[in-house]
Design a protein around this motif. Structure first.
Motif, mmCIF file in Angstrom:
data_model
loop_
_atom_site.group_PDB
_atom_site.id
_atom_site.type_symbol
_atom_site.label_atom_id
_atom_site.label_comp_id
_atom_site.label_asym_id
_atom_site.label_seq_id
_atom_site.Cartn_x
_atom_site.Cartn_y
_atom_site.Cartn_z
ATOM 1 N N ASN A 1 -23.904 19.293 19.664
ATOM 2 C CA ASN A 1 -22.727 18.438 19.643
ATOM 3 C C ASN A 1 -23.083 16.960 19.667
ATOM 4 O O ASN A 1 -22.457 16.150 18.979
ATOM 5 C CB ASN A 1 -21.827 18.768 20.843
ATOM 6 C CG ASN A 1 -20.854 19.892 20.548
ATOM 7 O OD1 ASN A 1 -19.999 19.782 19.690
ATOM 8 N ND2 ASN A 1 -20.996 20.993 21.280
ATOM 9 N N ASP A 2 -24.108 16.616 20.446
ATOM 10 C CA ASP A 2 -24.508 15.207 20.491
ATOM 11 C C ASP A 2 -25.050 14.758 19.143
ATOM 12 O O ASP A 2 -24.826 13.614 18.711
ATOM 13 C CB ASP A 2 -25.531 14.959 21.596
ATOM 14 C CG ASP A 2 -26.734 15.887 21.527
ATOM 15 O OD1 ASP A 2 -26.688 16.886 20.784
ATOM 16 O OD2 ASP A 2 -27.722 15.610 22.226
ATOM 17 N N GLY A 3 -25.715 15.660 18.424
ATOM 18 C CA GLY A 3 -26.266 15.312 17.116
ATOM 19 C C GLY A 3 -25.193 15.075 16.068
ATOM 20 O O GLY A 3 -25.252 14.083 15.324
ATOM 21 N N VAL A 4 -24.190 15.952 16.003
ATOM 22 C CA VAL A 4 -23.149 15.749 14.997
ATOM 23 C C VAL A 4 -22.294 14.534 15.355
ATOM 24 O O VAL A 4 -21.854 13.786 14.471
ATOM 25 C CB VAL A 4 -22.274 17.009 14.800
ATOM 26 C CG1 VAL A 4 -23.082 18.130 14.195
ATOM 27 C CG2 VAL A 4 -21.599 17.453 16.081
ATOM 28 N N LEU A 5 -22.081 14.308 16.648
ATOM 29 C CA LEU A 5 -21.306 13.134 17.057
ATOM 30 C C LEU A 5 -22.004 11.854 16.611
ATOM 31 O O LEU A 5 -21.372 10.952 16.041
ATOM 32 C CB LEU A 5 -21.107 13.152 18.569
ATOM 33 C CG LEU A 5 -20.136 12.121 19.158
ATOM 34 C CD1 LEU A 5 -19.503 12.647 20.437
ATOM 35 C CD2 LEU A 5 -20.811 10.786 19.460
ATOM 36 N N LYS A 6 -23.308 11.766 16.856
ATOM 37 C CA LYS A 6 -24.054 10.568 16.450
ATOM 38 C C LYS A 6 -24.059 10.415 14.935
ATOM 39 O O LYS A 6 -23.944 9.291 14.409
ATOM 40 C CB LYS A 6 -25.486 10.646 16.979
ATOM 41 C CG LYS A 6 -25.595 10.477 18.485
ATOM 42 C CD LYS A 6 -27.019 10.688 18.975
ATOM 43 C CE LYS A 6 -27.104 10.594 20.494
ATOM 44 N NZ LYS A 6 -28.461 10.922 21.001
ATOM 45 N N SER A 7 -24.175 11.522 14.210
ATOM 46 C CA SER A 7 -24.186 11.444 12.745
ATOM 47 C C SER A 7 -22.875 10.902 12.211
ATOM 48 O O SER A 7 -22.856 10.055 11.305
ATOM 49 C CB SER A 7 -24.456 12.830 12.151
ATOM 50 O OG SER A 7 -25.775 13.259 12.417
ATOM 51 N N VAL A 8 -21.761 11.377 12.762
ATOM 52 C CA VAL A 8 -20.464 10.892 12.296
ATOM 53 C C VAL A 8 -20.258 9.434 12.701
ATOM 54 O O VAL A 8 -19.733 8.628 11.920
ATOM 55 C CB VAL A 8 -19.329 11.790 12.837
ATOM 56 C CG1 VAL A 8 -17.960 11.203 12.501
ATOM 57 C CG2 VAL A 8 -19.446 13.182 12.238
ATOM 58 N N GLN A 9 -20.678 9.090 13.900
ATOM 59 C CA GLN A 9 -20.555 7.699 14.348
ATOM 60 C C GLN A 9 -21.314 6.751 13.417
ATOM 61 O O GLN A 9 -20.856 5.642 13.127
ATOM 62 C CB GLN A 9 -21.069 7.564 15.777
ATOM 63 C CG GLN A 9 -20.922 6.166 16.364
ATOM 64 C CD GLN A 9 -21.476 6.073 17.774
ATOM 65 O OE1 GLN A 9 -22.166 6.974 18.248
ATOM 66 N NE2 GLN A 9 -21.174 4.991 18.465
ATOM 67 N N GLN A 10 -22.458 7.193 12.930
ATOM 68 C CA GLN A 10 -23.316 6.342 12.100
ATOM 69 C C GLN A 10 -23.004 6.443 10.607
ATOM 70 O O GLN A 10 -23.596 5.699 9.811
ATOM 71 C CB GLN A 10 -24.781 6.725 12.342
ATOM 72 C CG GLN A 10 -25.258 6.455 13.757
ATOM 73 C CD GLN A 10 -26.587 7.123 14.079
ATOM 74 O OE1 GLN A 10 -27.201 7.761 13.214
ATOM 75 N NE2 GLN A 10 -27.036 7.000 15.313
ATOM 76 N N THR A 11 -22.068 7.327 10.226
ATOM 77 C CA THR A 11 -21.818 7.585 8.811
ATOM 78 C C THR A 11 -20.348 7.358 8.479
ATOM 79 O O THR A 11 -19.507 8.233 8.725
ATOM 80 C CB THR A 11 -22.207 9.037 8.445
ATOM 81 O OG1 THR A 11 -23.531 9.314 8.911
ATOM 82 C CG2 THR A 11 -22.140 9.249 6.943
ATOM 83 N N PRO A 12 -19.996 6.214 7.937
ATOM 84 C CA PRO A 12 -18.601 5.973 7.545
ATOM 85 C C PRO A 12 -18.105 7.033 6.558
ATOM 86 O O PRO A 12 -18.858 7.517 5.718
ATOM 87 C CB PRO A 12 -18.652 4.590 6.892
ATOM 88 C CG PRO A 12 -19.853 3.932 7.491
ATOM 89 C CD PRO A 12 -20.859 5.038 7.678
ATOM 90 N N TYR A 13 -16.855 7.428 6.736
ATOM 91 C CA TYR A 13 -16.119 8.371 5.878
ATOM 92 C C TYR A 13 -16.600 9.818 6.069
ATOM 93 O O TYR A 13 -16.367 10.672 5.220
ATOM 94 C CB TYR A 13 -16.187 7.948 4.404
ATOM 95 C CG TYR A 13 -15.736 6.523 4.235
ATOM 96 C CD1 TYR A 13 -14.401 6.160 4.430
ATOM 97 C CD2 TYR A 13 -16.649 5.510 3.929
ATOM 98 C CE1 TYR A 13 -13.989 4.836 4.320
ATOM 99 C CE2 TYR A 13 -16.237 4.176 3.816
ATOM 100 C CZ TYR A 13 -14.912 3.849 4.012
ATOM 101 O OH TYR A 13 -14.506 2.545 3.913
ATOM 102 N N SER A 14 -17.220 10.079 7.206
ATOM 103 C CA SER A 14 -17.677 11.433 7.495
ATOM 104 C C SER A 14 -16.657 12.199 8.339
ATOM 105 O O SER A 14 -15.704 11.626 8.884
ATOM 106 C CB SER A 14 -19.033 11.401 8.207
ATOM 107 O OG SER A 14 -18.944 10.633 9.401
ATOM 108 N N LEU A 15 -16.890 13.503 8.460
ATOM 109 C CA LEU A 15 -15.973 14.425 9.149
ATOM 110 C C LEU A 15 -16.796 15.525 9.787
ATOM 111 O O LEU A 15 -17.793 15.984 9.207
ATOM 112 C CB LEU A 15 -15.005 15.029 8.131
ATOM 113 C CG LEU A 15 -14.095 16.170 8.591
ATOM 114 C CD1 LEU A 15 -12.817 15.599 9.205
ATOM 115 C CD2 LEU A 15 -13.719 17.067 7.394
#
Length: 354
Positions: free
Chosen positions: A211-225
């Motif tokens: 969960n921490d990994g996907v949260l960081k990825s979305v935070q760092q990636t505009p227009y992600s889901l």
């Protein structure tokens, strides 16, 4: 004492059990228990362990957030005493491992979150078919008619959607893909659900661990889901991510609140079988949030060391007990307690550990 004799007396028994847990003498020797698995349950499990070991000297419990798939595998292989999982064992796993039980400890949920710069505080409305089309690549842009049709009046950007998913075997993936399968026949027929699935190839999609990994990825990636365990709600807010209102079985667009999570559990909880393997996803009824699940402790009822069995029973009873102190821990993690009739089944399963 069996569940059918306990149901009407559940609150009284709970109070007596809690008093008994506080009164039992310490074990003769130091006991070490190991837990691994669900990253959704991990924050709450750490609170449980910290509070329990502070008041129960002689018991040490190690924890690790490795994903529900690892929790299941390690419990089945005997690598840990407690495997934490958002997913229950499959029918095949249950037949092959009759000594392993799935014990609900609490009820939790997932959120669908997105990073759309400039959107503001709107909670986008999404449903299972639209999410399925995003994760198959059929819907590619945020201003696609399928999304704007659910969100009239919301100005969405003409930007490519970047779907983010778990790389590890995950109970969150299990719950999320169940929602897609239950609401979208094409997803059920072609992808299905599980802690891992053969995800359709979507250009630009991202994978991350935990969960921490996907949260960081979305935070760092505009227009992600992505989909994230509700125990990370404070981190989601801190990251400035949006949270979708999801279409329920009854056609309402809902956010995961204590009331909407409890409504889903109330709808399906009475159907919970003795072995407690049951999905709460896409529950019928008013105000029932669709991404809801039991949080399981996967354990073996056959322990080599009787002192370990005793320590496991005491800890699991303490952590699942419906008392005011535990309610605070659940509230902080955005979880809810087991309904009395489900807690009774959990009590019986814990008592089988010997």
């Amino acid at each position: 004492m069996r569940a059918d004799r306990l149901t009407s007396a559940a609150p009284t028994l709970a109070a007596a059990l809690i008093v008994g847990l506080l009164a039992v003498p310490a074990l003769a020797d130091d006991i070490k228990l190991t837990e691994t698995g669900s990253t959704l349950l991990y924050p709450l499990f750490n609170v449980w362990v910290s509070e329990y070991t502070r008041t129960h000297p002689g018991v040490t419990i190690s924890t690790a957030g490795t994903g529900s798939g690892a929790g299941l595998d390690q419990a089945l292989s005997g690598g840990v005493q407690i495997g934490a999982s958002d997913a229950y064992m499959s029918d095949q796993q249950a037949r092959r491992n009759p000594q392993i039980v799935n014990i609900p400890m609490a009820i939790s949920a997932l959120t669908v979150n997105y990073n759309i710069p400039g959107l503001g505080s709107d909670n986008l409305k999404l449903d299972g078919p639209t999410l399925s089309d995003i994760y198959t690549g059929k819907v590619k842009m945020w201003d696609d008619g399928e999304i704007t049709g659910l969100n009239p009046g919301v100005k969405l950007p003409h930007q490519t959607i970047i779907p983010v998913r778990r790389s590890d075997a995950s109970g969150d993936t299990f719950v999320f893909t169940q929602y897609l399968a239950f609401s979208t026949p094409s997803w059920e027929d072609n992808v299905g659900y599980g802690t891992t699935v053969n995800w359709p190839a979507v250009a630009g999609s991202v994978t991350a661990e935990g969960n921490d990994g996907v949260l960081k990825s979305v935070q760092q990636t505009p227009y992600s889901l992505t989909y994230i365990g509700v125990s990370y709600h404070a981190d989601v807010d801190k990251a400035g991510l949006g949270t979708a209102a999801l279409k329920s079985y009854s056609g309402e667009f809902l956010l995961p609140t204590p009331d909407s999570i409890a409504a889903a559990a109330a709808s399906l909880g009475p159907r919970t079988p003795v072995d407690e393997r049951l999905t709460l996803v896409n529950a019928p009824g008013a105000n029932a949030y669709p991404l809801v699940n039991y949080e399981y402790a996967i354990v073996s009822t056959k322990q080599v060391n009787p002192d370990v069995a005793t320590a496991m029973r005491r800890f699991l009873h303490w952590a699942s007990a419906p008392d005011e102190t535990n309610q605070k821990y659940l509230d902080d993690a955005h979880f809810i307690a087991l309904p009395p009739h489900v807690w009774v089944l959990t009590y019986d399963q814990i008592e089988a550990i010997r």
